[in-house]
Design a protein around this motif. Sequence first.
Motif, mmCIF file in Angstrom:
data_model
loop_
_atom_site.group_PDB
_atom_site.id
_atom_site.type_symbol
_atom_site.label_atom_id
_atom_site.label_comp_id
_atom_site.label_asym_id
_atom_site.label_seq_id
_atom_site.Cartn_x
_atom_site.Cartn_y
_atom_site.Cartn_z
ATOM 1 N N PRO A 2 28.787 -46.272 -50.004
ATOM 2 C CA PRO A 2 29.430 -46.397 -51.311
ATOM 3 C C PRO A 2 30.853 -45.832 -51.343
ATOM 4 C CG PRO A 2 27.976 -44.518 -51.325
ATOM 5 C CD PRO A 2 27.814 -45.192 -49.983
ATOM 6 N N ALA A 3 31.644 -46.485 -52.144
ATOM 7 C CA ALA A 3 32.928 -45.951 -52.567
ATOM 8 C C ALA A 3 32.784 -45.763 -54.067
ATOM 9 C CB ALA A 3 34.058 -46.929 -52.264
ATOM 10 N N ILE A 4 33.455 -44.775 -54.613
ATOM 11 C CA ILE A 4 33.393 -44.598 -56.060
ATOM 12 C C ILE A 4 34.801 -44.617 -56.636
ATOM 13 C CG2 ILE A 4 31.192 -43.372 -55.987
ATOM 14 C CD1 ILE A 4 32.750 -40.791 -56.546
ATOM 15 N N GLU A 5 34.902 -45.124 -57.841
ATOM 16 C CA GLU A 5 36.180 -45.230 -58.540
ATOM 17 C C GLU A 5 35.903 -45.122 -60.027
ATOM 18 O OE1 GLU A 5 39.596 -45.361 -60.025
ATOM 19 O OE2 GLU A 5 39.637 -45.530 -57.837
ATOM 20 N N ILE A 6 36.564 -44.191 -60.691
ATOM 21 C CA ILE A 6 36.326 -43.959 -62.111
ATOM 22 C C ILE A 6 36.887 -45.079 -62.991
ATOM 23 C CG2 ILE A 6 38.374 -42.547 -62.471
ATOM 24 C CD1 ILE A 6 36.638 -40.787 -64.346
ATOM 25 N N ASP A 7 37.972 -45.715 -62.580
ATOM 26 C CA ASP A 7 38.610 -46.749 -63.380
ATOM 27 C C ASP A 7 37.942 -48.100 -63.118
ATOM 28 O OD1 ASP A 7 40.950 -47.702 -65.068
ATOM 29 O OD2 ASP A 7 41.205 -48.901 -63.238
ATOM 30 N N LEU A 34 33.199 -38.954 -59.938
ATOM 31 C CA LEU A 34 32.579 -38.125 -58.902
ATOM 32 C C LEU A 34 31.552 -37.185 -59.521
ATOM 33 C CD1 LEU A 34 32.397 -37.171 -55.951
ATOM 34 C CD2 LEU A 34 34.276 -35.582 -56.458
ATOM 35 N N GLN A 35 31.860 -36.643 -60.684
ATOM 36 C CA GLN A 35 30.953 -35.707 -61.339
ATOM 37 C C GLN A 35 29.612 -36.359 -61.674
ATOM 38 O OE1 GLN A 35 34.141 -36.326 -62.189
ATOM 39 N NE2 GLN A 35 35.137 -34.543 -63.102
ATOM 40 N N ASN A 36 29.611 -37.649 -61.964
ATOM 41 C CA ASN A 36 28.380 -38.353 -62.336
ATOM 42 C C ASN A 36 27.708 -39.077 -61.180
ATOM 43 O OD1 ASN A 36 28.448 -37.582 -65.061
ATOM 44 N ND2 ASN A 36 29.910 -39.209 -65.516
ATOM 45 N N PHE A 37 28.309 -39.042 -60.010
ATOM 46 C CA PHE A 37 27.738 -39.697 -58.837
ATOM 47 C C PHE A 37 26.647 -38.804 -58.259
ATOM 48 C CE2 PHE A 37 27.823 -40.403 -54.174
ATOM 49 C CZ PHE A 37 27.366 -41.719 -54.169
ATOM 50 N N ASN A 38 25.417 -39.305 -58.270
ATOM 51 C CA ASN A 38 24.280 -38.545 -57.748
ATOM 52 C C ASN A 38 23.523 -39.379 -56.738
ATOM 53 O OD1 ASN A 38 24.497 -36.112 -59.380
ATOM 54 N ND2 ASN A 38 24.040 -37.462 -61.098
ATOM 55 N N THR A 39 23.203 -38.760 -55.637
ATOM 56 C CA THR A 39 22.439 -39.412 -54.578
ATOM 57 C C THR A 39 21.768 -38.330 -53.743
ATOM 58 O OG1 THR A 39 22.568 -40.929 -52.682
ATOM 59 C CG2 THR A 39 24.449 -39.475 -53.025
ATOM 60 N N CYS A 72 40.786 -34.909 -65.368
ATOM 61 C CA CYS A 72 39.431 -35.474 -65.310
ATOM 62 C C CYS A 72 38.673 -35.086 -64.037
ATOM 63 C CB CYS A 72 39.480 -36.991 -65.408
ATOM 64 S SG CYS A 72 40.031 -37.574 -67.017
ATOM 65 N N LEU A 73 39.366 -34.519 -63.064
ATOM 66 C CA LEU A 73 38.722 -34.084 -61.817
ATOM 67 C C LEU A 73 39.569 -32.966 -61.216
ATOM 68 C CD1 LEU A 73 36.511 -34.472 -59.632
ATOM 69 C CD2 LEU A 73 38.072 -36.075 -58.514
ATOM 70 N N SER A 74 39.130 -31.741 -61.423
ATOM 71 C CA SER A 74 39.884 -30.597 -60.898
ATOM 72 C C SER A 74 39.664 -30.461 -59.390
ATOM 73 C CB SER A 74 39.442 -29.314 -61.599
ATOM 74 O OG SER A 74 38.122 -28.969 -61.199
ATOM 75 N N TYR A 75 40.531 -29.698 -58.754
ATOM 76 C CA TYR A 75 40.357 -29.417 -57.329
ATOM 77 C C TYR A 75 38.999 -28.765 -57.072
ATOM 78 C CZ TYR A 75 45.409 -30.195 -56.730
ATOM 79 O OH TYR A 75 46.666 -30.728 -56.699
ATOM 80 N N LEU A 76 38.614 -27.817 -57.927
ATOM 81 C CA LEU A 76 37.331 -27.139 -57.762
ATOM 82 C C LEU A 76 36.180 -28.132 -57.847
ATOM 83 C CD1 LEU A 76 35.637 -24.566 -57.436
ATOM 84 C CD2 LEU A 76 35.778 -24.269 -59.920
ATOM 85 N N GLU A 77 36.185 -29.009 -58.844
ATOM 86 C CA GLU A 77 35.126 -30.017 -58.975
ATOM 87 C C GLU A 77 35.081 -30.932 -57.751
ATOM 88 O OE1 GLU A 77 34.648 -31.086 -63.629
ATOM 89 O OE2 GLU A 77 36.617 -31.519 -62.753
ATOM 90 N N LEU A 78 36.247 -31.372 -57.297
ATOM 91 C CA LEU A 78 36.318 -32.243 -56.125
ATOM 92 C C LEU A 78 35.703 -31.570 -54.904
ATOM 93 C CD1 LEU A 78 37.409 -34.695 -54.465
ATOM 94 C CD2 LEU A 78 39.522 -33.374 -54.205
ATOM 95 N N LEU A 85 27.717 -33.247 -51.233
ATOM 96 C CA LEU A 85 27.443 -34.575 -50.689
ATOM 97 C C LEU A 85 27.562 -34.657 -49.169
ATOM 98 C CD1 LEU A 85 29.366 -36.667 -53.368
ATOM 99 C CD2 LEU A 85 26.876 -36.544 -53.080
ATOM 100 N N LEU A 86 28.153 -33.644 -48.535
ATOM 101 C CA LEU A 86 28.363 -33.666 -47.082
ATOM 102 C C LEU A 86 27.155 -33.158 -46.303
ATOM 103 C CD1 LEU A 86 32.003 -32.280 -46.771
ATOM 104 C CD2 LEU A 86 31.240 -34.586 -46.137
ATOM 105 N N GLN A 87 26.969 -33.751 -45.119
ATOM 106 C CA GLN A 87 26.054 -33.161 -44.140
ATOM 107 C C GLN A 87 26.577 -31.765 -43.820
ATOM 108 O OE1 GLN A 87 23.349 -34.467 -42.821
ATOM 109 N NE2 GLN A 87 23.555 -36.679 -43.046
#
Length: 136
Positions: A2-7, A34-39, A72-78, A85-87
């Motif tokens: 997956p790729a994610i894009e808010i727009d 990104l905040q709402n992407f869950n897997t 809408c996406l701070s450095y901390l959130e990112l 999400l990383l191994q």
Amino acid sequence: MPAIEIDKKSSEEAAFNMQSCGWNKRLECLNISLQNFNTTEKFDLIVSNPPFFEGTTTSGNSQRDTARHTDCLSYLELLQKSKELLQQDGTLAIVFPKDSFDKISQIAAKIGLFQKRASYLKGNENSKIKRVLLEL
């Protein structure tokens, strides 16, 4: 993959472009933050060109401002979400302004992400460093 894009418009354009790619059966673009992407899936590599302007004047165009500013996406959130999400031995590759390097490095270290390598980009050989490509 997956790729994610808010727009929405940008996610549709990315999905269209992915269909022309040789890996089109393995790619998808989701219109989500990104905040709402869950897997439950964990990734070996996350590549991000996040919004990175912080505390600067916005354009008044909400689509452009969401894409470019950290409101809408701070450095901390990112960094936190990417770590989730990383191994365990995965890599986050991001691009951001050079002026943000110290701040991002400090946030990353606090949450357990550490620099693997960095590349510094200039507009030309005589200009100052403008962007950093960082692997954590």
